[in-house]
Design a protein around this motif. Structure first.
Motif: not given
Ligand code: 13P
Ligand code: SF4
Length: 311
Positions: A109-119, A133-141, A303-311
């Protein structure tokens, strides 16, 4: 301090434009004071996605305003200082992602800090902020996680989630990286018993000195809620404004002391966002944010996946 006339003009413009002002803790105090909501980048992204208004003024840097536009495409998003950009947001080569995808295949999985370009976001599978970040990375398959662009946050995540194989990129925040461990050690020697609070963008040798590691909001909460007297803060000095407000509201004004490294961390981009510029962009409708359609869909997905996984 803004003049009474400017404050009156701001109130009138805000109503006329049906505007909400969001501000990050690193912008100038007078810009924070005009905001409806001040917060860390995760809080502000969620606010941008859900708040009801026509115009959103984002007192922050480009990646924050762009995320707001992606999560809320029907709003007019204005940046008071359109040239305020985060250098780390550009510190990634596409070849780094290609090489990791080639090496690890589906188990990456490529996890991208929001401090990044849209590209960069569009190249990635999910976005994260320092507070989730920690919570989301833990939840990645996937077992293998390429973390971009921030080396230090990636290193911190590896320590917190040892079950994953975190592959690091070499991006960094120049302001946080400039905090020297010797300065922190000196402050600790001068103020024994002080609680050291650090942002995970600091280098690992600084984080090793910390009692608390967290996002800007996390650091503020720790300082306000703590029963200790002295706090050494390893992040941008702008957080002090909110800390002082909240400490005063809790009835603790004058009872706590806050120390920053001697080379006072100031973000040169965030600090160009002033109260006057907030008023001016509402007046002139200047600094409007437009996102490039070629990357918007992919960036919004991450970004939407972040909002889902962080909830
Ligand atoms: P936060 O997510 O903690 O607000 O940090 C954003 C940032 O740019 C830190 O340098
Ligand atoms: Fe970017 Fe560092 Fe400024 Fe945060 S403090 S916006 S990471 S340059």
């Amino acid at each position: 301090m803004l003049s009474k006339a400017l404050l009156e003009e701001f109130a009138e413009l805000k109503e006329r434009r049906n505007a909400v002002v969001l501000a990050h803790y690193y912008v100038q105090n007078d810009a924070q004071d005009l905001a409806d909501f001040v917060g860390d980048s995760y809080f502000l992204a969620r606010k941008a996605a859900t708040i009801d208004c026509e115009t959103l003024v984002f007192a922050g840097v480009e990646f924050m305003a762009e995320s707001a536009k992606l999560l809320s495409p029907n709003k007019r998003v204005l940046m008071p200082e359109p040239t305020a950009d985060c250098p780390m947001a550009h510190m990634l080569e596409k070849a780094t992602i290609d090489a990791a995808r080639e090496k690890y295949g589906d188990d990456l999985a490529v996890a991208c800090y929001v401090n990044s370009t849209n590209q960069m976001k569009a190249w990635s599978d999910v976005c994260v902020t320092s507070s989730n970040a920690v919570r989301i990375v833990e939840r990645l398959e996937e077992h293998n996680v390429l973390f971009v662009p921030d080396l230090h946050l990636g290193h911190y995540i590896q320590e917190q989630v040892p079950s994953k194989n975190i592959i690091l990129n070499d991006g960094f925040c120049p302001t946080h990286e400039a905090i020297e461990v010797a300065e922190v050690k000196l402050l600790k020697a001068e103020h024994p018993g002080a609680v050291v609070c650090a942002h995970p963008e600091c280098a690992s040798w600084v984080l090793d000195e910390a009692d608390y590691i967290g996002s800007t909001s996390g650091i503020i909460e720790r300082c306000v809620a703590g029963s200790e007297q002295d706090y050494i803060i390893c992040t941008v000095h702008g957080v002090l404004h909110e800390i002082e407000k909240q400490v005063a509201a809790a009835g603790d004004a004058g009872k706590k002391r806050f120390y920053f490294p001697a080379t006072t961390p100031i973000c040169p981009n965030m600090s160009r966002v002033t109260g006057e510029k907030v008023v001016a962009c509402l007046r002139d409708l200047s600094g409007e944010v437009f996102v490039d359609e070629s990357t918007a869909e992919g960036a919004r997905r991450a970004l939407t996946r972040m909002l889902e996984l962080a909830a």
